[in-house]
Write an enzyme that holds these catalytic residues in place. Structure first.
Site, PDB file in Angstrom:
ATOM      1  N   GLY A   1       0.782  -1.237   0.000  1.00  0.00           N
ATOM      2  CA  GLY A   1       0.000   0.000   0.000  1.00  0.00           C
ATOM      3  C   GLY A   1       0.811   1.284   0.000  1.00  0.00           C
TER       4      GLY A   1
ATOM      5  CG  ASP B   1      -1.262   1.764   3.177  1.00  0.00           C
ATOM      6  OD1 ASP B   1      -0.974   1.395   4.337  1.00  0.00           O
ATOM      7  OD2 ASP B   1      -1.915   1.054   2.395  1.00  0.00           O
TER       8      ASP B   1
ATOM      9  CG  ASP C   1      -5.464  -3.305  -1.655  1.00  0.00           C
ATOM     10  OD1 ASP C   1      -5.042  -2.838  -0.577  1.00  0.00           O
ATOM     11  OD2 ASP C   1      -5.827  -4.487  -1.772  1.00  0.00           O
TER      12      ASP C   1
ATOM     13  CE  LYS D   1      -9.792   3.178   7.427  1.00  0.00           C
ATOM     14  NZ  LYS D   1     -10.467   1.912   7.190  1.00  0.00           N
TER      15      LYS D   1
ATOM     16  CG  ASP E   1      -7.905   0.447  10.274  1.00  0.00           C
ATOM     17  OD1 ASP E   1      -8.538   0.766  11.287  1.00  0.00           O
ATOM     18  OD2 ASP E   1      -8.443  -0.131   9.314  1.00  0.00           O
TER      19      ASP E   1
ATOM     20  NE  ARG F   1      -2.067  -2.893  -4.271  1.00  0.00           N
ATOM     21  CZ  ARG F   1      -2.177  -3.048  -2.967  1.00  0.00           C
ATOM     22  NH1 ARG F   1      -2.117  -2.017  -2.174  1.00  0.00           N
ATOM     23  NH2 ARG F   1      -2.361  -4.254  -2.444  1.00  0.00           N
TER      24      ARG F   1
ATOM     25  CG  PHE G   1     -12.028  -0.061   2.987  1.00  0.00           C
ATOM     26  CD1 PHE G   1     -11.223  -0.705   3.917  1.00  0.00           C
ATOM     27  CD2 PHE G   1     -11.752  -0.239   1.641  1.00  0.00           C
ATOM     28  CE1 PHE G   1     -10.158  -1.499   3.506  1.00  0.00           C
ATOM     29  CE2 PHE G   1     -10.691  -1.025   1.225  1.00  0.00           C
ATOM     30  CZ  PHE G   1      -9.893  -1.659   2.162  1.00  0.00           C
ATOM     31  CB  VAL G   2      -9.819   5.483   1.908  1.00  0.00           C
ATOM     32  CG1 VAL G   2     -10.799   6.350   2.671  1.00  0.00           C
ATOM     33  CG2 VAL G   2      -8.624   5.133   2.779  1.00  0.00           C
TER      34      VAL G   2
HETATM   35  P1  XMP Z   1      -3.688  -1.674  10.940  1.00  0.00           P
HETATM   36  O1  XMP Z   1      -5.079  -2.044  11.399  1.00  0.00           O
HETATM   37  O2  XMP Z   1      -2.698  -2.773  11.173  1.00  0.00           O
HETATM   38  O3  XMP Z   1      -3.896  -1.533   9.393  1.00  0.00           O
HETATM   39  O4  XMP Z   1      -3.247  -0.326  11.473  1.00  0.00           O
HETATM   40  C1  XMP Z   1      -2.924  -1.062   8.561  1.00  0.00           C
HETATM   41  C2  XMP Z   1      -3.027  -1.762   7.247  1.00  0.00           C
HETATM   42  O5  XMP Z   1      -4.385  -2.111   6.955  1.00  0.00           O
HETATM   43  C3  XMP Z   1      -4.733  -1.806   5.642  1.00  0.00           C
HETATM   44  N1  XMP Z   1      -5.869  -0.874   5.675  1.00  0.00           N
HETATM   45  C4  XMP Z   1      -6.481  -0.362   4.629  1.00  0.00           C
HETATM   46  N2  XMP Z   1      -6.245  -0.518   3.324  1.00  0.00           N
HETATM   47  N3  XMP Z   1      -8.001   0.977   2.821  1.00  0.00           N
HETATM   48  C5  XMP Z   1      -7.008   0.167   2.425  1.00  0.00           C
HETATM   49  O6  XMP Z   1      -6.792   0.053   1.237  1.00  0.00           O
HETATM   50  C6  XMP Z   1      -8.309   1.196   4.103  1.00  0.00           C
HETATM   51  O7  XMP Z   1      -9.221   1.965   4.433  1.00  0.00           O
HETATM   52  C7  XMP Z   1      -7.502   0.472   5.058  1.00  0.00           C
HETATM   53  N4  XMP Z   1      -7.515   0.442   6.403  1.00  0.00           N
HETATM   54  C8  XMP Z   1      -6.482  -0.395   6.735  1.00  0.00           C
HETATM   55  C9  XMP Z   1      -3.499  -1.225   5.022  1.00  0.00           C
HETATM   56  O8  XMP Z   1      -2.873  -2.241   4.279  1.00  0.00           O
HETATM   57  C10 XMP Z   1      -2.586  -0.837   6.149  1.00  0.00           C
HETATM   58  O9  XMP Z   1      -1.232  -1.030   5.851  1.00  0.00           O
END
Ligand code: XMP
Length: 182
Positions: A48, A104, A163, A135, A107, A169, A156-157
């Site tokens: 990402g 990227d 992606d 987020k 979350d 992407r 979700f973006v």
């Molecule tokens: P965590 O929960 O570990 O998540 O902080 C980080 C990874 O989760 C993916 N992620 C997303 N990917 N849109 C995406 O395309 C989203 O809204 C999203 N939220 C989490 C991402 O791979 C990131 O590295």
């Protein structure tokens, strides 16, 4: 591809401006005393972060190296957090180096926590984290990153490297997917 997007959150111009400012801030910090000695290594988390990384590094005039790591946190078409799996080695010999992890999106924070803890074991001279998006999930403690591009709503973006099921992407903007595209 565009027709699957419900709303553009940040268009390419806004992203370019923010990445430029973020790069300037990081470049400035890298010039500080702390970073005068020792090699600088950026550790992007694949896949990402690739578009963000490509733009960000071109705002850094310093001599840097890049050591990628690959983590899979969302499996296939799911948009909810699953167990993390490290898909690649962590770059070796980060001891004594100034490391900046680049991702990227922050979350739940699990991905950054995992990579941070593994790299910390190698005793880098310094360790910082940089995310393009964070987020804001209601009722969760504020998640920390040293450099943050944008705080976004809990949606979700996709786009600019992010992606859904490995698609979108290449969208130059960051947008929220329509529910029927999920
Ligand atoms: P965590 O929960 O570990 O998540 O902080 C980080 C990874 O989760 C993916 N992620 C997303 N990917 N849109 C995406 O395309 C989203 O809204 C999203 N939220 C989490 C991402 O791979 C990131 O590295």
């Amino acid at each position: 591809m565009q027709r699957d997007i419900k709303k553009i959150l940040y268009d390419r111009n806004v992203i370019a401006q923010r990445v430029s400012a973020l790069g300037a801030q990081i470049a400035h910090d890298l010039e500080s005393d702390q970073f005068n000695a020792g090699e600088i290594v950026l550790v992007p988390i694949l896949t990402g972060s690739i578009v963000f990384l490509a733009d960000l590094i071109r705002h850094l005039p310093q001599k840097i190296r890049i050591g990628v790591v690959s983590v899979r946190s969302y499996h296939g078409k799911s948009t909810t957090s699953k167990d993390l799996a490290l898909r690649s080695e962590i770059p070796a010999s980060l001891a004594g180096k100034h490391v900046i992890i680049v991702d990227d999106i922050l979350d739940t924070g699990k991905t950054l926590a995992l990579i941070t803890s593994i790299i910390t074991e190698q005793n880098p001279a310094s360790l910082k984290t940089c995310v393009l998006l964070r987020k804001r999930i209601p009722d969760t403690p504020e998640l920390h990153a040293d450099y943050i591009g944008f705080d976004i709503p809990d949606e979700f973006v996709v786009g600019y490297g992010l992606d859904y099921d490995d698609y979108y992407r290449n969208l130059p903007d960051i947008g929220i997917l329509k529910p029927d595209a999920l």
